[in-house]
Design an enzyme around this catalytic site. Structure first.
Site, mmCIF file in Angstrom:
data_model
loop_
_atom_site.group_PDB
_atom_site.id
_atom_site.type_symbol
_atom_site.label_atom_id
_atom_site.label_comp_id
_atom_site.label_asym_id
_atom_site.label_seq_id
_atom_site.Cartn_x
_atom_site.Cartn_y
_atom_site.Cartn_z
ATOM 1 N N TRP A 1 0.820 -1.212 0.000
ATOM 2 C CA TRP A 1 0.000 0.000 0.000
ATOM 3 C C TRP A 1 0.851 1.258 0.000
ATOM 4 C CZ3 TRP A 1 -4.340 -0.353 -2.125
ATOM 5 C CH2 TRP A 1 -5.108 -1.510 -1.994
ATOM 6 N N ASP B 1 -1.614 6.314 6.573
ATOM 7 C CA ASP B 1 -2.730 5.536 6.049
ATOM 8 C C ASP B 1 -3.093 4.520 7.130
ATOM 9 O OD1 ASP B 1 -4.427 3.732 4.848
ATOM 10 O OD2 ASP B 1 -3.221 3.459 3.037
ATOM 11 N N LYS C 1 -13.156 -1.442 6.500
ATOM 12 C CA LYS C 1 -12.515 -2.508 7.286
ATOM 13 C C LYS C 1 -12.991 -2.431 8.729
ATOM 14 C CE LYS C 1 -8.964 -1.791 3.975
ATOM 15 N NZ LYS C 1 -8.987 -2.975 3.143
HETATM 16 C C1 LIG Z 1 -3.795 0.167 3.933
HETATM 17 C C2 LIG Z 1 -4.671 0.352 2.748
HETATM 18 N N1 LIG Z 1 -4.537 1.446 1.994
HETATM 19 C C3 LIG Z 1 -5.305 1.666 0.924
HETATM 20 C C4 LIG Z 1 -6.295 0.770 0.552
HETATM 21 C C5 LIG Z 1 -7.135 1.064 -0.649
HETATM 22 O O1 LIG Z 1 -8.340 1.557 -0.223
HETATM 23 P P1 LIG Z 1 -9.532 1.910 -1.220
HETATM 24 O O2 LIG Z 1 -9.821 0.694 -1.996
HETATM 25 O O3 LIG Z 1 -10.611 2.309 -0.263
HETATM 26 O O4 LIG Z 1 -9.110 3.043 -2.077
HETATM 27 C C6 LIG Z 1 -6.476 -0.383 1.327
HETATM 28 C C7 LIG Z 1 -7.492 -1.364 1.018
HETATM 29 O O5 LIG Z 1 -8.047 -1.947 0.420
HETATM 30 C C8 LIG Z 1 -5.644 -0.594 2.429
HETATM 31 O O6 LIG Z 1 -5.776 -1.696 3.157
#
Ligand SMILES: Cc1ncc(COP(=O)(O)O)c(C=O)c1O
Length: 365
Positions: free
Chosen positions: A102, A177, A201
């Site tokens: 991520w 994040d 989540k």
């Molecule tokens: C730590 C983290 N950052 C970013 C995301 C991406 O999030 P989203 O799909 O809501 O943009 C996720 C998950 O899916 C995540 O677990």
């Protein structure tokens, strides 16, 4: 009706009490004669729902008064662009600590908006740890330092709060994040300039993004930042510059009330510690499965694990599903299995998983 034990990484399990309440209120919210999805976001009923949700989140996380809570859309991935557009100001460089998929994705997106300095990375060792802050190589004048304090895919969680004052750089805002561990443990919000996460989540339905931002960081956006994504505009309009994701905010509010009834973040943290100890404790004492993350940095929320004999993966998934344990397949970039055990997963669910794993191992060893 029978419900499964749902180990999905997100969208993920929600507290049953919340789902029941939402079902009861679906057609008529508190005598309004309509459901929440049908309400004007500017009407007094929905305004009261949004205000209560924000106040409860502020209380649960002990958010200081000089921080604004924003309810946005676009998910955490959109924030990867929205953050540099808002925080760069006149600076050109942002620093990134890369501890997994991520934060890797975040720094890649940021390169479209600014220069990126990788202050630290654990890529060469397979994203299984968090580098100590004394190893971070910050640039001379970064707009912010970006971290992902719980890497959902790799199952790596910061065992410390990234407090830059401890390395003499307290003036640089830390961005975190926190998508996959917000509200799972106590956090000192004052150590961060900005925290953000998708709700799907630990909070509620997909579609809602939470941003908690220190007030002095508002009003720095670059000229071509979309108005609806300018934090100052969002803050000045009480998260209602555009129509917010009303139903997701309502469910998030019910989750916050559920958390408060459960004793707040400290109480849920104690439960999360017990759940994680149960699962990691079992993984560590058997030689049929393994977790490869540095024990000091193991996530309490996302537990990747491997069968030592990977030829048994398909049988493990089929039999666990038949036993009512679902969404255990690991992320494709990591392989193996992953159990996400968010706040709403009770200890009984983790116990059911461990019992199944023990039984499977005994039959297949
Ligand atoms: C730590 C983290 N950052 C970013 C995301 C991406 O999030 P989203 O799909 O809501 O943009 C996720 C998950 O899916 C995540 O677990």
């Amino acid at each position: 009706m029978s419900r499964v034990w749902n180990f999905s990484a997100g969208p993920a399990v929600l507290p049953e009490a919340v789902l029941r309440q939402a079902a009861e209120e679906m057609l008529d919210w508190h005598g309004a004669g309509m459901g929440v999805m049908e309400m004007s976001h500017r009407g007094k009923e929905f305004m009261s729902i949004a205000e209560a949700a924000e106040a409860d989140l502020r209380e649960l996380l002990a958010v200081p008064s000089n921080y604004r809570i924003l309810f946005m859309q676009g998910g955490a991935i959109a924030e990867n662009a929205i953050i540099p557009m808002n925080l760069l100001g006149t600076r050109r460089v942002a620093d990134y600590v890369v501890t997994g998929s991520w934060s890797m994705k975040s720094q890649k997106e940021a390169r479209r908006y600014c220069e990126v300095n990788i202050a630290a990375s654990t890529e060469s060792s397979g994203f299984t740890s968090v580098p100590a802050m004394t190893e971070w190589k910050l640039s001379a004048d970064p707009a912010f330092v970006f971290t992902c304090t719980n890497e959902t895919i790799g199952g790596v969680e910061f065992p410390f709060e990234p407090d830059l004052a401890t390395i003499g750089r307290g003036e640089v805002p830390v961005v975190a994040d926190v998508s996959s561990h917000i509200l799972s443990r106590r956090m000192d919000i004052s150590k961060y300039g900005l925290l953000f996460g998708g709700a799907q989540k630990n909070i509620g339905p997909a579609g809602l993004t939470i941003v908690i931002v220190r007030e002095d960081l508002l009003g720095r956006s670059v000229p071509d930042c979309p108005t609806a994504f300018d934090y100052k505009t969002v803050a000045d309009n009480g998260s209602m510059y555009n129509t917010p994701p009303t139903y997701a905010i309502y469910i998030a509010g019910l989750v916050f009330q559920w958390l408060k009834r459960a004793g707040g973040v400290a109480a849920i943290e104690a439960q999360n510690v017990a759940k994680a100890e149960l699962l990691y404790g079992y993984l560590d004492q058997c030689d049929f499965y393994e977790n490869r993350v540095d024990p000091a940095c193991r996530s309490r929320m996302n537990v990747p694990f491997f069968l030592k004999d990977e030829r048994l993966n398909e049988a493990f998934l089929a039999e666990s599903r038949a036993a009512g344990l679902v969404q255990l397949k690991g992320h494709k970039s990591v392989g193996g299995m992953r159990a996400s055990i968010y706040n709403a997963m009770p200890l009984a669910g983790v116990q059911a998983l461990v019992d199944f794993m023990r039984d499977f191992a005994a039959r297949r060893a």
